[in-house]
Design an enzyme around this catalytic site. Structure first.
Site, PDB file in Angstrom:
ATOM      1  N   SER A  41      41.403  34.365  37.420  1.00  0.00           N
ATOM      2  CA  SER A  41      42.209  35.309  36.639  1.00  0.00           C
ATOM      3  C   SER A  41      43.485  34.673  36.130  1.00  0.00           C
ATOM      4  CB  SER A  41      42.579  36.531  37.489  1.00  0.00           C
ATOM      5  OG  SER A  41      41.496  37.409  37.622  1.00  0.00           O
ATOM      6  N   ASP A  65      43.835  44.437  31.363  1.00  0.00           N
ATOM      7  CA  ASP A  65      43.992  44.165  32.793  1.00  0.00           C
ATOM      8  C   ASP A  65      44.427  45.436  33.507  1.00  0.00           C
ATOM      9  OD1 ASP A  65      44.820  42.627  35.307  1.00  0.00           O
ATOM     10  OD2 ASP A  65      44.242  40.999  33.966  1.00  0.00           O
ATOM     11  N   HIS A  93      48.522  42.806  39.074  1.00  0.00           N
ATOM     12  CA  HIS A  93      47.733  41.701  38.554  1.00  0.00           C
ATOM     13  C   HIS A  93      48.027  41.414  37.088  1.00  0.00           C
ATOM     14  CE1 HIS A  93      43.910  39.817  37.108  1.00  0.00           C
ATOM     15  NE2 HIS A  93      43.914  39.253  38.304  1.00  0.00           N
TER      16      HIS A  93
END
Length: 553
Positions: free
Chosen positions: A426, A125, A162
């Site tokens: 996600s 990620d 994220h």
């Protein structure tokens, strides 16, 4: 027979064929009935746009170089805390209750002594910030964007915010009963790989400038998805109650997320990250077996073209996920989010999709995860497709605040002072990756492909032929069922029930005497016999009289 012929003729098929068709129809009404081959693999039939061309003998994943395949430079500063303070969020996220994670964790803890303590999950990620609620359970996997400029180990700086949120859903552990949030596998370890960033861009300058110092305001949302906790905001901005997380507006930040979910995309112009480095990382994890589960909340979306068309980078990822699955690693990926460059697959023919999403496209080796919202319906931003395997909560997300030095939670992403809920496929994917880690912990001898089959078989199947559709795949995951169900063909240390002969327990006799019935039947029989004898005698007498009478003149 008459009714069967009538039914068959109405169908326009011969009698026996009609019965067979009727039986097949009944079978399809059960979500546990054997599904057609195309449904079992979650792929469309061969030769369609939705099916990737098969790998050839020479197709192999690229070797892991351990570093970026180009030079990137930072264009925006990293995510910062909201107004420089932590915002308390003590409510339990709806996704935890929907999936009954408390019960699932109790089951695993009772059986193994921990909740995923013997598992590692690789998070590919934007990096993972070592939040205090990871309790030093995050380790460096590698950095394919740049050397961290804050002194952290490779992969342990998350400028976008994220990756930390994704990892928090998998393994965050506040160890505080007053905090409602907890990760799916709160004792598992995270192996962090920074592979993507929207705060970095390709450096085309002849001289490589030194990276700017960390700090300041502003971190663009890691790509459009309702992701990273808040980035942005000036000292005058006010957050709604129960919001939290990093902030940052600042020059160059991405626009706030919208209701469509994440618009991040691998290989997007002006960002860092390629399909080639994604394939390298997957290959490296498989070679070293750094983790038993991989979570990829990163996607590459492009228009559908024609059967057999595949890009070079996509082919590398296809070979890499096949390599990982063959080496006993569960590969989980987000199904993708609708954006301007990734339109929804709402066309008439599902096998000719508008959008092709990698890695989910390679569903023979990847468990792709769609998103549902709080009412159980499909989230509007979740990309549909024949490759969708299962679904999980993907809206109103609460997870760890990814800003450096934060010790709290985030439930909003903020850009240019405007707050939006955290959402996207996600964040559905790490729910599934966490459950996969629990299943591997519960059944340590179960192979990766069997883990994926178990997650699909125990999901809450939609009312569709074969128990799957293109929106939620085989359905929303059911962690408790995945940990406790006895399924045909199970492997590992799962004990299957032994067949037991069931005694026939008929109701007792009613106690009424049969004598009256016997007497009645005997009387009836006697009367019939007497009648027959009488008829015989009368017939004989008439015949004799006829013979003795003189002929009539």
């Amino acid at each position: 027979m008459g009714s069967r012929r009538t039914f068959s003729r109405r169908l326009g098929v011969p009698g026996r064929a009609g019965v067979a068709l009727f039986a097949a129809g009944l079978g399809l009404m059960s979500p546990f009935a054997a599904a057609p081959a195309s449904a079992q693999t979650a792929d469309a039939p061969a030769g369609t746009w939705a099916t990737p061309p098969p790998l050839g003998p020479g197709d192999a994943p690229p070797a892991d170089s351990g570093h970026p395949d180009t030079t990137y430079k930072k264009k925006n500063e990293c995510v910062q805390r909201s107004l420089g303070q932590d915002v308390k969020i003590n409510f339990r996220p709806w996704g935890q209750d929907y999936l009954q994670l408390d019960r699932a964790q109790q089951i695993v803890r009772a059986a193994t002594g921990s909740v995923g303590g013997n598992q590692k999950v690789a998070v590919i990620d934007t990096g993972v910030t070592p939040h205090p609620w990871f309790q030093d359970r995050v380790e460096s996997g590698g950095d394919y964007v740049a050397t961290p400029d804050n002194g952290a180990q490779p992969g342990m700086q998350d400028c976008d915010g994220h990756g930390t949120e994704v990892a928090g859903i998998i393994a965050g552990n506040p160890k505080d009963p007053q905090v409602g949030f907890i990760g799916v596998a709160p004792d598992a370890r995270i192996v962090s790989y920074r592979q993507l960033s929207e705060n970095y861009a390709k450096d085309d300058s002849p001289q490589q400038p030194s990276a700017p110092p960390s700090g300041g305001t502003g971190a663009p949302p890691s790509g459009g998805e309702s992701q990273q906790p808040p980035a942005g905001g000036s000292s005058n901005s006010q957050l709604p109650p129960s919001s939290g997380g990093g902030t940052g507006s600042g020059s160059g930040t991405a626009p706030q997320q919208d209701n469509k979910g994440d618009s991040r995309d691998l290989a997007k112009q002006g960002t860092a990250g390629t399909l080639n480095t994604l394939a390298q990382i997957i290959r490296g994890i498989a070679d070293t077996h750094r983790a038993g589960v991989i979570n990829m909340s990163v996607d590459h979306c492009r228009p559908g073209t024609a059967p057999g068309d595949i890009q070079e980078g996509e082919r590398k990822v296809q070979a890499a996920v096949r390599y990982a699955a063959d080496n006993d690693i569960v590969v989980v990926a987000a199904a993708g989010n609708v954006s301007e460059n990734c339109p929804q697959n709402d066309q008439a023919d599902p096998n000719k999709p508008k959008s092709i999403v990698t890695p989910p496209w390679f569903s023979d080796d990847v468990l792709s995860v769609g998103a549902i919202q709080e009412d159980g319906g499909v989230a509007p931003f979740s990309v549909h497709g024949p490759w969708v395997g299962v679904a999980a909560p993907g809206t109103k997300i609460v997870s760890l605040d990814p800003a450096e030095h934060s010790n709290g939670l985030a439930n909003l992403t903020i850009a240019n002072g405007n707050p939006s809920p955290i959402q996207g496929t996600s964040f559905a994917a790490p729910y599934v990756a966490g459950v996969a880690a629990l299943v591997r912990s519960m059944f340590p001898h179960m192979k990766a492909r069997d883990v994926v089959k178990r997650l699909k078989a125990t999901a809450q199947h939609p009312a569709a032929p074969g128990g799957r559709d293109n929106f939620v795949g085989y359905g929303v995951i059911d962690p408790v069922a995945a940990l406790t169900a006895n399924l045909p063909g199970d492997t590992g240390n799962l004990s299957l029930p032994k067949p037991v002969v069931q005694e026939a327990k008929l109701p007792p006799a009613d106690g009424i005497s049969s004598t009256p019935m016997i007497v009645a039947l005997a009387g009836t029989g006697g009367g019939v016999a007497a009648l027959l004898i009488t008829l015989f005698v009368m017939h004989t007498i008439r015949r004799n009289r006829a013979r003795s009478s003189p002929p009539t003149k």
